[in-house]
Every structure is written in C-alpha cells, then in structure tokens.
Write a protein that holds these residues in place. Structure first.
Motif, PDB file in Angstrom:
ATOM      1  N   ASP A   1      -5.863  -1.318   9.945  1.00 20.67           N
ATOM      2  CA  ASP A   1      -4.898  -0.542  11.190  1.00 20.67           C
ATOM      3  C   ASP A   1      -3.247  -0.908  10.435  1.00 20.67           C
ATOM      4  N   VAL A   2      -3.369  -2.359  10.037  1.00 23.29           N
ATOM      5  CA  VAL A   2      -1.381  -2.015   9.948  1.00 23.29           C
ATOM      6  C   VAL A   2      -1.324  -1.130   8.323  1.00 23.29           C
ATOM      7  N   ALA A   3      -1.855  -0.841   7.554  1.00 30.20           N
ATOM      8  CA  ALA A   3      -1.389  -0.475   6.333  1.00 30.20           C
ATOM      9  C   ALA A   3      -0.581   0.351   6.122  1.00 30.20           C
ATOM     10  N   LEU A   4       0.721   0.122   5.140  1.00 27.70           N
ATOM     11  CA  LEU A   4       1.894   0.796   4.645  1.00 27.70           C
ATOM     12  C   LEU A   4       1.625   1.951   4.506  1.00 27.70           C
ATOM     13  N   GLY A   5       0.326   2.250   2.776  1.00 26.35           N
ATOM     14  CA  GLY A   5      -0.397   2.773   1.974  1.00 26.35           C
ATOM     15  C   GLY A   5       0.842   2.583   0.777  1.00 26.35           C
ATOM     16  N   ARG A   6       1.397   1.416   0.445  1.00 28.44           N
ATOM     17  CA  ARG A   6       2.359   1.585  -0.721  1.00 28.44           C
ATOM     18  C   ARG A   6       1.419   2.224  -1.820  1.00 28.44           C
ATOM     19  N   PRO A   7      -0.446   1.630  -2.289  1.00 30.15           N
ATOM     20  CA  PRO A   7      -0.626   1.704  -3.388  1.00 30.15           C
ATOM     21  C   PRO A   7      -0.864   3.642  -3.706  1.00 30.15           C
ATOM     22  N   ARG A   8      -0.917   3.994  -2.605  1.00 35.68           N
ATOM     23  CA  ARG A   8      -1.121   5.571  -2.882  1.00 35.68           C
ATOM     24  C   ARG A   8       0.176   6.068  -3.138  1.00 35.68           C
ATOM     25  N   GLU A   9       1.530   5.548  -2.842  1.00 40.30           N
ATOM     26  CA  GLU A   9       2.465   6.119  -2.766  1.00 40.30           C
ATOM     27  C   GLU A   9       2.753   5.938  -3.855  1.00 40.30           C
ATOM     28  N   ILE A  10       2.707   4.611  -4.675  1.00 39.97           N
ATOM     29  CA  ILE A  10       3.670   4.050  -6.135  1.00 39.97           C
ATOM     30  C   ILE A  10       2.360   4.383  -6.626  1.00 39.97           C
ATOM     31  N   ALA A  11       1.517   4.906  -6.337  1.00 40.15           N
ATOM     32  CA  ALA A  11       1.022   5.894  -7.847  1.00 40.15           C
ATOM     33  C   ALA A  11       1.864   6.842  -8.149  1.00 40.15           C
ATOM     34  N   ALA A  12       1.936   7.646  -7.362  1.00 47.21           N
ATOM     35  CA  ALA A  12       2.542   9.528  -7.705  1.00 47.21           C
ATOM     36  C   ALA A  12       4.187   8.685  -7.648  1.00 47.21           C
TER      37      ALA A  12
END
Length: 353
Positions: free
Chosen positions: A97-108
C-alpha cells in the motif's frame, strides 16, 4: 565561467536529488545534463529523482490506492495544500500500500548510467519513514502505521543494494528531524534528537552493511520556500552527534551528512558566529556543506570558509541546500557551475581550528 577563487585539492560536488523537469524529463536526460554541466569537478553520485518536488507525486498517487481515503484534499502546490489520507476502516496497511517503487525505478536508472558510460554511481533517494508516514497520514495517525513505512523502505533498499551493489548509493532524507527539534522545548531537544537519530539508525543498520549512505537534513523546499525558518545549525549538530553515537555503539559506519546552510530562497548566514555550532560536531563525520547559492557566490564562498574553520577540517563536498527541482534550468546551471568552482577552491589545512 572563470572562477575567481584559487584552486587546490578538490572537494566533490554533491547533488541533493531533483532537477528541473525541463532538463530532466527522464532519468537519462537528467544524468546527461549533470555530466555536461559539472565541468572538471568530481561528482559524488548521479541523482535520478523523476519528481522535481520530492514526494509530491507519491502523495498525490495515494488517492488511487484502495487502502487510503482522503482525509484532507490538496494539490501539493504549497505546504497549505498538502493532501492527507487515512487508512480505510477495516483495512490493515501493508508494504504494498505504501511502496515507493524504487527498485523498478533504480533498475532503469542503472541501465541509463551504463549506457552513458558514466563513472559516478546512481544516487537513490530514500525519504525517511518518519517523514513519509507523517506526510501521508498526518502526525496523529503516524504512530499506528510508521512501522509499515519503515519495513517498506528497508525492504526496497535491501533489494536495490543486493541487486546493484556499488553501482548505487543511498541518500536518507528528512526535513522532519530539524522541524521537530525546532518545535519542541529546548529542554526536550537532546532526548528528541536521540529518538530521531535512533529512527534514522534503524533504517541504516537494517539494510545491507555494504550500502553506502548519505544523510540529507533539510528545511523543506516546496516552491523553493522553506517549511520553517531555521534557528541555526545547533539542531543539525545535535542530531548528527546522536546518530554518530548510536551507529558507533553498534559498530556501524557513520554516513556522510549534508547540512543545509542556506534554506529555500534564503542565502547562507553571513556571520562567522552562525557556524560556531559545527565546532561541536563529532569527529570523523564527513560533512557536505549545503552552502551554494547561485545568487550569492561570494557569500557562498564565505559560508564554506566559515564551515571549514568551525569544523577544523575540510568538508567532503559542497552542494545546494536542497535539490534543484524547484529552480529554473538557468538557476540550476548557475548553481552547479558555482558548486564546481567552490569544490576546487583552496582548502583549509586539516587540523586547523
């Protein structure tokens, strides 16, 4: 731009995070812009924030998450218009519910860095779980949900560190720390600083030890205006010392610390006395001086000299007080050019008080 300052051994240039959207419509463009404008200075890391307003996009997106309902509407255009949410009745908040989504962003971002052939690592922006939870649900609800935000941040940082290793560094970011210290009574500040430092330390120590951290203290910068008018640098020194003591107690490295001297659209203090609290800073802490104001180059240089004189040692880097996202493209360019100049001015010899 020719530098009016004498050159010597260099400090690094630190970019706090965001860039104007016009120069960074995507991560690769932002990284390329930094590399094109930093000149011969050493850059500590390449920022990859896509939101020029720190966490405003994140906060606005919570309206689309079924776990939340709007408690107070707002468009995030200023501090008075910040949206606030509450957890829906009967729902138990989860890390999803509170995820920033950084792993996906940082992979890019790591892929973009490789394509550019850039040497500096990618800098991962990590809002403190205290800040993120307070801004999302407000101070009253924060104690009930903070642990979920902290678990989410630790999990995302751990996945990124394990996947990307030395290709990334992490910046832990918190305006709430200095804001809280200014709001509590003076007698309560030492204990408050210890509590806040322990919360920051929990994130740092719960993630892989190999992760490289910088702490970014902040006064807020929405609309290029500070959230509050700071009372001076004593509060920053207080919490940094508490954090260093806590981390050293458990045998963990102390991160470099970015200390804002300027704030919002205000330049750094002009008096040497304003920097005296830095004399009390714990030894061995790497300081990044957030003193660079493109409108006041001589005052920025003076602030740097006063900072190093108070510390009795050179700083590790120079930076603006906050990210460049609330500046125009020209202002950001001038700030980066001034940062390059100040990074290469003559340094105070180590050990000089």
């Amino acid at each position: 731009m020719a530098s009016p300052f004498p050159r010597s051994e260099t400090r690094r240039v630190h970019l706090v995070g965001s860039l104007p959207r016009s120069v960074a419509p995507d991560v690769a463009s932002g990284m390329r812009w930094v590399l094109d404008h930093v000149g011969s200075a050493q850059v500590g890391a390449l920022p990859c924030d896509v939101d020029p307003n720190w966490i405003i996009d994140y906060l606005l997106s919570r309206a689309e998450v079924p776990a939340f309902e709007v408690a107070r509407p707002g468009d995030g255009s200023c501090y008075a218009e910040m949206p606030v949410y509450r957890v829906r009745t009967g729902h138990r908040l989860t890390v999803d519910d509170v995820a920033l989504g950084r792993p996906r962003e940082i992979a890019a971002a790591v892929r973009a860095r490789r394509e550019l052939g850039a040497a500096p690592p990618v800098q991962v922006s990590v809002p403190s779980s205290l800040d993120l939870s307070v801004f999302t649900v407000g101070l009253a609800q924060m104690p009930r949900v903070h642990a979920v935000f902290e678990q989410m941040i630790v999990g995302e940082v751990t996945r990124i560190a394990q996947r990307h290793g030395a290709e990334v560094t992490f910046q832990l970011e918190s305006p709430a720390v200095l804001y809280a210290l200014q709001r509590v009574p003076p007698a309560a500040r030492p204990a408050t600083a210890r509590l806040l430092a322990h919360q920051l330390a929990r994130i740092i120590t719960a993630t892989p030890r190999s992760a490289q951290w910088t702490l970014h203290l902040c006064y807020g910068d929405l609309g290029h205006r500070a959230l509050f008018r700071p009372a001076g640098l004593r509060h920053a020194a207080l919490v940094i010392n508490s954090l260093a003591a806590r981390l050293r107690t458990v045998g963990h490295p102390v991160p470099a610390v970015h200390i804002p001297m300027a704030h919002g659209d205000q330049p750094p203090p002009s008096a040497a006395s304003a920097y005296v609290p830095l004399r009390d800073l714990a030894r061995g802490v790497e300081v990044i001086a957030g003193c660079v104001d493109e409108r006041h180059p001589e005052l920025s240089a003076r602030a740097l000299r006063y900072t190093e004189a108070a510390l009795g040692q050179p700083v590790a880097g120079v930076a603006a007080a906050c990210g460049h996202g609330r500046r125009t493209a020209d202002e950001a360019r001038l700030n980066l050019e001034l940062s390059e100049q100040l990074a290469q001015t003559s340094r105070l010899p180590a050990g000089v008080r």
